[in-house]
Design a protein around this motif. Sequence first.
Motif, PDB file in Angstrom:
ATOM      1  N   ALA A  30      11.285  31.116 -37.060  1.00  0.00           N
ATOM      2  CA  ALA A  30      12.273  31.398 -38.107  1.00  0.00           C
ATOM      3  C   ALA A  30      13.535  32.019 -37.511  1.00  0.00           C
ATOM      4  CB  ALA A  30      11.670  32.331 -39.153  1.00  0.00           C
ATOM      5  N   ILE A  31      13.381  32.903 -36.530  1.00  0.00           N
ATOM      6  CA  ILE A  31      14.554  33.522 -35.892  1.00  0.00           C
ATOM      7  C   ILE A  31      15.338  32.484 -35.093  1.00  0.00           C
ATOM      8  CG2 ILE A  31      15.255  35.230 -34.162  1.00  0.00           C
ATOM      9  CD1 ILE A  31      12.860  36.930 -35.044  1.00  0.00           C
ATOM     10  N   PHE A  32      14.645  31.527 -34.504  1.00  0.00           N
ATOM     11  CA  PHE A  32      15.334  30.486 -33.723  1.00  0.00           C
ATOM     12  C   PHE A  32      16.298  29.685 -34.591  1.00  0.00           C
ATOM     13  CE2 PHE A  32      15.556  26.148 -32.052  1.00  0.00           C
ATOM     14  CZ  PHE A  32      15.991  26.396 -30.756  1.00  0.00           C
ATOM     15  N   TYR A  33      15.902  29.370 -35.835  1.00  0.00           N
ATOM     16  CA  TYR A  33      16.740  28.551 -36.707  1.00  0.00           C
ATOM     17  C   TYR A  33      17.691  29.388 -37.568  1.00  0.00           C
ATOM     18  CZ  TYR A  33      13.853  24.534 -35.501  1.00  0.00           C
ATOM     19  OH  TYR A  33      13.217  23.531 -34.812  1.00  0.00           O
ATOM     20  N   LEU A 221       7.563  43.766 -46.788  1.00  0.00           N
ATOM     21  CA  LEU A 221       7.036  44.240 -45.506  1.00  0.00           C
ATOM     22  C   LEU A 221       7.384  43.279 -44.379  1.00  0.00           C
ATOM     23  CD1 LEU A 221       5.285  46.338 -44.044  1.00  0.00           C
ATOM     24  CD2 LEU A 221       3.287  44.961 -44.632  1.00  0.00           C
ATOM     25  N   MET A 222       7.259  41.989 -44.624  1.00  0.00           N
ATOM     26  CA  MET A 222       7.593  41.011 -43.598  1.00  0.00           C
ATOM     27  C   MET A 222       9.098  40.977 -43.317  1.00  0.00           C
ATOM     28  SD  MET A 222       4.860  39.496 -42.379  1.00  0.00           S
ATOM     29  CE  MET A 222       4.329  41.201 -42.308  1.00  0.00           C
ATOM     30  N   MET A 223       9.909  41.169 -44.353  1.00  0.00           N
ATOM     31  CA  MET A 223      11.358  41.254 -44.134  1.00  0.00           C
ATOM     32  C   MET A 223      11.704  42.469 -43.283  1.00  0.00           C
ATOM     33  SD  MET A 223      12.743  40.133 -47.914  1.00  0.00           S
ATOM     34  CE  MET A 223      14.490  40.174 -47.482  1.00  0.00           C
ATOM     35  N   LEU A 224      11.036  43.592 -43.525  1.00  0.00           N
ATOM     36  CA  LEU A 224      11.279  44.790 -42.726  1.00  0.00           C
ATOM     37  C   LEU A 224      10.907  44.553 -41.266  1.00  0.00           C
ATOM     38  CD1 LEU A 224      11.911  47.831 -42.477  1.00  0.00           C
ATOM     39  CD2 LEU A 224       9.535  48.283 -43.127  1.00  0.00           C
ATOM     40  N   ILE A 225       9.757  43.937 -41.031  1.00  0.00           N
ATOM     41  CA  ILE A 225       9.334  43.667 -39.651  1.00  0.00           C
ATOM     42  C   ILE A 225      10.289  42.688 -38.975  1.00  0.00           C
ATOM     43  CG2 ILE A 225       7.486  42.657 -38.257  1.00  0.00           C
ATOM     44  CD1 ILE A 225       5.499  43.782 -40.283  1.00  0.00           C
ATOM     45  N   MET A 226      10.775  41.697 -39.730  1.00  0.00           N
ATOM     46  CA  MET A 226      11.730  40.747 -39.165  1.00  0.00           C
ATOM     47  C   MET A 226      13.041  41.441 -38.779  1.00  0.00           C
ATOM     48  SD  MET A 226      11.932  37.279 -38.749  1.00  0.00           S
ATOM     49  CE  MET A 226      11.236  36.333 -40.090  1.00  0.00           C
ATOM     50  N   ILE A 227      13.525  42.347 -39.626  1.00  0.00           N
ATOM     51  CA  ILE A 227      14.752  43.082 -39.309  1.00  0.00           C
ATOM     52  C   ILE A 227      14.541  43.971 -38.082  1.00  0.00           C
ATOM     53  CG2 ILE A 227      16.333  44.867 -40.167  1.00  0.00           C
ATOM     54  CD1 ILE A 227      15.946  43.688 -42.961  1.00  0.00           C
ATOM     55  N   GLU A 228      13.377  44.623 -38.001  1.00  0.00           N
ATOM     56  CA  GLU A 228      13.071  45.437 -36.828  1.00  0.00           C
ATOM     57  C   GLU A 228      13.074  44.591 -35.555  1.00  0.00           C
ATOM     58  OE1 GLU A 228       9.314  47.167 -37.616  1.00  0.00           O
ATOM     59  OE2 GLU A 228      10.025  48.426 -39.263  1.00  0.00           O
ATOM     60  N   THR A 229      12.519  43.387 -35.650  1.00  0.00           N
ATOM     61  CA  THR A 229      12.465  42.503 -34.473  1.00  0.00           C
ATOM     62  C   THR A 229      13.858  42.122 -34.009  1.00  0.00           C
ATOM     63  OG1 THR A 229      10.367  41.600 -35.288  1.00  0.00           O
ATOM     64  CG2 THR A 229      11.516  40.351 -33.597  1.00  0.00           C
ATOM     65  N   ILE A 230      14.716  41.746 -34.946  1.00  0.00           N
ATOM     66  CA  ILE A 230      16.066  41.293 -34.586  1.00  0.00           C
ATOM     67  C   ILE A 230      16.901  42.443 -34.039  1.00  0.00           C
ATOM     68  CG2 ILE A 230      18.197  40.306 -35.517  1.00  0.00           C
ATOM     69  CD1 ILE A 230      16.437  38.801 -37.542  1.00  0.00           C
ATOM     70  N   THR A 231      16.826  43.608 -34.694  1.00  0.00           N
ATOM     71  CA  THR A 231      17.679  44.723 -34.289  1.00  0.00           C
ATOM     72  C   THR A 231      17.211  45.390 -32.994  1.00  0.00           C
ATOM     73  OG1 THR A 231      16.405  46.162 -35.773  1.00  0.00           O
ATOM     74  CG2 THR A 231      18.451  45.237 -36.619  1.00  0.00           C
ATOM     75  N   SER A 232      15.939  45.331 -32.685  1.00  0.00           N
ATOM     76  CA  SER A 232      15.438  45.999 -31.480  1.00  0.00           C
ATOM     77  C   SER A 232      15.386  45.082 -30.261  1.00  0.00           C
ATOM     78  CB  SER A 232      14.052  46.582 -31.735  1.00  0.00           C
ATOM     79  OG  SER A 232      13.133  45.547 -32.077  1.00  0.00           O
ATOM     80  N   ILE A 233      15.124  43.798 -30.471  1.00  0.00           N
ATOM     81  CA  ILE A 233      14.980  42.872 -29.342  1.00  0.00           C
ATOM     82  C   ILE A 233      16.211  41.975 -29.202  1.00  0.00           C
ATOM     83  CG2 ILE A 233      13.545  41.056 -28.340  1.00  0.00           C
ATOM     84  CD1 ILE A 233      11.206  42.149 -29.907  1.00  0.00           C
ATOM     85  N   GLY A 234      16.763  41.548 -30.333  1.00  0.00           N
ATOM     86  CA  GLY A 234      17.890  40.627 -30.299  1.00  0.00           C
ATOM     87  C   GLY A 234      17.458  39.199 -30.560  1.00  0.00           C
ATOM     88  N   PRO A 236      18.501  36.183 -29.183  1.00  0.00           N
ATOM     89  CA  PRO A 236      18.199  35.268 -28.059  1.00  0.00           C
ATOM     90  C   PRO A 236      16.810  35.461 -27.466  1.00  0.00           C
ATOM     91  CG  PRO A 236      20.398  36.216 -27.839  1.00  0.00           C
ATOM     92  CD  PRO A 236      19.724  36.962 -28.944  1.00  0.00           C
ATOM     93  N   ILE A 237      16.359  36.718 -27.363  1.00  0.00           N
ATOM     94  CA  ILE A 237      15.043  36.967 -26.767  1.00  0.00           C
ATOM     95  C   ILE A 237      13.933  36.729 -27.784  1.00  0.00           C
ATOM     96  CG2 ILE A 237      13.579  38.713 -25.697  1.00  0.00           C
ATOM     97  CD1 ILE A 237      16.091  39.993 -24.561  1.00  0.00           C
ATOM     98  N   ALA A 238      14.115  37.242 -29.010  1.00  0.00           N
ATOM     99  CA  ALA A 238      13.057  37.132 -30.022  1.00  0.00           C
ATOM    100  C   ALA A 238      12.748  35.687 -30.376  1.00  0.00           C
ATOM    101  CB  ALA A 238      13.461  37.901 -31.282  1.00  0.00           C
ATOM    102  N   SER A 239      13.755  34.820 -30.346  1.00  0.00           N
ATOM    103  CA  SER A 239      13.539  33.418 -30.710  1.00  0.00           C
ATOM    104  C   SER A 239      12.759  32.651 -29.654  1.00  0.00           C
ATOM    105  CB  SER A 239      14.882  32.731 -30.956  1.00  0.00           C
ATOM    106  OG  SER A 239      15.678  32.762 -29.783  1.00  0.00           O
ATOM    107  N   ARG A 240      12.591  33.231 -28.472  1.00  0.00           N
ATOM    108  CA  ARG A 240      11.871  32.546 -27.385  1.00  0.00           C
ATOM    109  C   ARG A 240      10.543  33.208 -27.046  1.00  0.00           C
ATOM    110  NH1 ARG A 240      17.093  31.533 -27.024  1.00  0.00           N
ATOM    111  NH2 ARG A 240      17.788  29.538 -26.162  1.00  0.00           N
ATOM    112  N   LEU A 241      10.153  34.192 -27.831  1.00  0.00           N
ATOM    113  CA  LEU A 241       8.871  34.842 -27.617  1.00  0.00           C
ATOM    114  C   LEU A 241       7.789  34.165 -28.448  1.00  0.00           C
ATOM    115  CD1 LEU A 241       9.975  38.591 -27.736  1.00  0.00           C
ATOM    116  CD2 LEU A 241       9.292  37.311 -25.699  1.00  0.00           C
ATOM    117  N   VAL A 242       6.574  34.168 -27.954  1.00  0.00           N
ATOM    118  CA  VAL A 242       5.459  33.628 -28.726  1.00  0.00           C
ATOM    119  C   VAL A 242       4.995  34.639 -29.771  1.00  0.00           C
ATOM    120  CG1 VAL A 242       3.135  32.662 -28.612  1.00  0.00           C
ATOM    121  CG2 VAL A 242       4.765  32.222 -26.773  1.00  0.00           C
TER     122      VAL A 242
END
Length: 400
Positions: A30-33, A221-234, A236-242
């Motif tokens: 989802a982050i990739f697209y 809850l899933m929206m919160l975790i998604m925002i945490e992922t984007i803001t902490s990792i970024g 480009p990196i988050a979209s390429r992690l498994v």
Amino acid sequence: MNQGVTSRQLTLLILLMSVTGTLIQPHAQAIFYAEQHAYLSYIPVFLVTLASMGMLNRVQSRFPDQDLFESLVERFPFLGRVTGLMYIMFFILIFARDIRLIGDYVSITLLETTPISIIVLSLLVMAVFIVRGGLGSLIGMSELYITLFLLNSVIVPFMLIQQINLDNLMPYFDIDAAGVGKGSWYIFSFFAEMVALPFVIKGSDFRFRSVTWGVTIAALLMMLIMIETITSIGVPIASRLVYPSYEIARQLQVSDFLDRFDLALAAATLPTMITKIAFDLYFICWGLKRMIPKVSGKLMTGPVALVGFVCAFWFFKNAIQLFRFTREWTWIAILFEVIFPLILFVFLRPRKKEKDASRQGEKHREPSKKQHEQEKNRRDSDQEDDTGKDEMQGGELQPS
């Protein structure tokens, strides 16, 4: 016989079915697209899932004393069994996918040198013993571990304050609608697996208010975790992690004495994943018992678990193939999570004879209730007359 389920337990079961698989797999896609607006992908998923669960709730309200398997078989003996068997096959695929998904996750995060076959067998043994305890065991584990998972989800954002960079969400209002739609496509098949609940819970316990609370809390809850992922990792990196959610946990560090806090979080969430596998197995065995009354659900747990073990390695050769299958999997999931609920909402209704019989029963009950009330009033009036006569004749002395 179906076990009674309270409103709180129904909400926790919805969180179990919607959060566990979604947290592990589809966030990176989802982050990739959708990039920095990937959290908006949950809005269409929330609306479609709530509409689907609303239709199933209306169907369940027509059969308050039965689960959906039972009402299907009783109303349409042949087509109902075909539909039930199709749902069982669907959840056999989900069972095999979850086994392989969680097995790979544990192998990468916790037990790197242990063969994945041994890990999966260990998970299946635990799931079999949980299922043999019935729905009560699943509810008990959900009440314990889903609550622990919610507590961890509330604490983690405060521990990530130093790693959060809100610039990763910029530009805030330049939303790619097509990318958000693609992100919803990848998320939906995992999030909407809660459609299995009406098949194991009787209609009187399947309350729409609890369903709404569960779907809403899961989406937020899933929206919160998604925002945490984007803001902490970024992006480009988050979209390429498994497993981007695991990478969030690796960012955590409690002072200087615990720099692998991710192991504690992974160990705390592992029982939740095992409970999800156990529910998949319970659904399959419960469905087989409903479709074939002579089959024992407890005796089927072992063979069905072995079938799921074989299919997990037969269908998916490695984690990459499983990761790529999510795009095609949504086509299959839409059939069972949207189209079939719509068909059941339109066609699955009690027979007219049953409706007329229930109405006649209510009509017969109303006069009997009236007669009972009239007799009760007469008795009360007679008692009042007797007490009045006793008082006039001189009753017992009342204390001053």
